[in-house]
Design an enzyme around this catalytic site. Structure first.
Site, short mmCIF file in Angstrom:
data_model
loop_
_atom_site.label_atom_id
_atom_site.label_comp_id
_atom_site.label_asym_id
_atom_site.label_seq_id
_atom_site.Cartn_x
_atom_site.Cartn_y
_atom_site.Cartn_z
CE LYS A 22 -1.83 1.73 3.99
NZ LYS A 22 -1.51 3.15 4.15
CG ASN A 23 2.45 2.79 3.58
OD1 ASN A 23 1.26 3.05 3.39
ND2 ASN A 23 2.98 2.72 4.78
CB CYS A 115 -4.83 11.19 11.73
SG CYS A 115 -3.11 10.89 12.06
NE ARG A 120 0.68 10.53 10.10
CZ ARG A 120 0.32 9.35 9.56
NH1 ARG A 120 -0.75 8.73 9.98
NH2 ARG A 120 1.06 8.82 8.62
CG ASP A 303 3.32 1.71 9.60
OD1 ASP A 303 2.93 2.56 10.42
OD2 ASP A 303 3.38 1.95 8.37
NE ARG A 395 -7.01 4.49 5.58
CZ ARG A 395 -6.11 5.14 6.30
NH1 ARG A 395 -6.27 5.31 7.58
NH2 ARG A 395 -5.05 5.64 5.74
#
Ligand code: UD1
Length: 416
Positions: A22-23, A115, A120, A303, A395
């Site tokens: 994803k990233n 968030c 951030r 993460d 997500r």
């Protein structure tokens, strides 16, 4: 809304195919708006954040969609605005700032708000783009930027930022002259983005180190590119094998990107080895608590923090985690404690007393990786766990419950 229902205690065994990252996909998709001809991307995962990005590219004027297993992005008449409705659902939308300025000399991108894992800010992105000749003002919640052709510059980031490095890397490709990024982030996803841009005709060197050099070019052309596989998804399924005392083989695995995570799993007593098929993960002995500090790559990834915490809950002895990347990224701790974990928090430090007898409970997911930590705890816990608000998981994890079902987990998606 949907929830995941898990009947824990099943040992996982079998093969899991790791999806595309994803990233890595997000910046590569966004960088595609800088190419003059079609881009074809392989190994892009089918995730909510990817659909949001394709929607963003369409709003910006490109044609962008899945065509069977690939994503095809065709250039169109670009418009410079990324609306708040999209940016608030996915902060990474701010990555279109650099490409839009480079391509159009203007950009209007909603300022991402706070968030669940902290404030951030994007100050580093803006300060660095200003050094390249861009000007910015804040107008009704939007960052409005404008410039003539961006100029190459010598940029020294105050702190290591993945998104900031990506934004500048993209912008610098079409700038006039050389840009040097110092204290650049070294994440594998940045090397992947640089690999993609170079395949489009950019001239980038030094990616993967903290000094990246970019010689600006006049234009970029489209290309066919295979995005790397997801190292965090791979790390999460390693933890799933370990926490259930199972044995998993991970295929389509992103080699050499998880060294710091594997080192900690080995220290805990998990067996991990590679063979021709992929990576094997097996847990044959009692796990031990370890000390973890989250750091920019090549350090231990933030993460993977929630996932290794779930594992430490059932290990022997005490483990500690210091979170240095994000404030407020311990939202999963109270939920894990509701399942019987014994975790104490003090600021950015967590002390995890191992040996917990986890018992299922309804738990609330607060962000993507926190959700993964709760699923892991649910796979181990006795009785039934319900993980609520799984839109976070959707997500970032492609078909998580299907992949886990296929290796023996009792997990299903139900309406909340
Ligand atoms: C990316 C990843 C995310 C991962 C994170 C850290 C994507 C889409 N997301 O997020 O999954 O957890 O890297 O590995 O790839 N900061 C500032 N000013 C800035 C930019 C960042 O103060 O201008 C701070 C942030 O608040 C945070 C730290 O720097 O505390 C690191 O953030 P950054 O590396 O930019 O993370 P993201 O790119 O947002």
């Amino acid at each position: 809304m949907e929830k995941l229902v898990i009947e824990g205690g099943k040992r996982l065994a079998g093969k899991i195919r790791i999806s595309g990252s994803k990233n890595a996909s997000l910046p590569v998709l966004i960088a595609s708006i800088m190419a003059d001809t079609d881009v074809v991307l392989e190994n892009v995962p089918r995730l909510k954040d990817i659909r949001t990005t394709l929607q963003l590219l369409t709003l910006l004027g490109c044609q962008a969609d899945f065509d069977k297993d690939n994503v095809v992005i065709s250039p169109g008449n670009l418009t410079p605005e990324a609306p708040y409705d999209l940016v608030r659902t996915m902060r990474a939308s701010v990555l279109c700032l650099g490409p839009l300025l480079a391509r159009l000399g203007k950009a209007k991108v909603a300022l991402p708000g706070g968030c669940a894992i902290g404030s951030r800010p994007v100050d580093q992105h803006l300060r660095a783009l200003e050094k390249m000749g861009a000007s910015f003002e804040l107008d009704s919640g939007y960052i409005v930027g404008w410039c003539n052709r961006l100029r190459g510059a010598h940029i020294n980031f105050d702190l290591t930022t993945v998104g900031g490095t990506e934004n500048l890397l993209m912008a610098a490709c079409l700038a006039q002259g050389e840009t040097i990024l110092e204290n650049a982030a070294r994440e594998p996803e940045i090397s992947d983005l640089a690999g993609f841009l170079n395949a489009c005709g950019a001239r980038i060197s030094g990616q993967g180190t903290s000094v990246i050099r970019i010689q600006g070019v006049e234009s970029l052309k489209g290309c066919r590119y295979r995005v790397m596989s997801d190292r965090i998804e791979a790390g999460t399924y390693m933890a799933a094998a370990a926490i259930t005392g199972g044995n998993l083989i991970l295929t389509n695995y992103p080699q050499d990107t998880l060294d710091s995570v594997i080192a900690k799993f080995l220290e805990m007593g998990v067996h991990i080895w590679e063979d021709a098929e992929g990576v094997n993960v097996e847990n044959g002995e009692p796990l031990r608590g370890v000390d973890v500090v989250t750091l920019p790559y090549p350090g231990f990834p933030t993460d993977m923090q929630a996932q290794i915490m779930a594992l430490m809950c059932i290990a022997e002895g005490t483990g500690t985690i210091r979170e240095t990347i994000f404030e407020n990224r311990f939202m999963h701790v109270l939920e894990l404690n509701r399942m019987g974990a014994r975790i104490r928090l003090s600021g950015q430090n967590a002390v995890i007393r191992g040996g917990a007898d986890l018992v299922g409970a309804p738990v609330m997911a607060s962000d993507l990786r926190a959700s993964a930590g709760l699923v892991l705890a649910g796979l181990k816990a006795r009785r039934r766990t319900e993980v609520l608000r799984i839109y976070h998981l959707d997500r970032g994890y492609e078909a998580m419950e299907k992949k886990l079902q296929a290796v023996g987990a009792r997990i299903s998606r139900e309406k909340e």
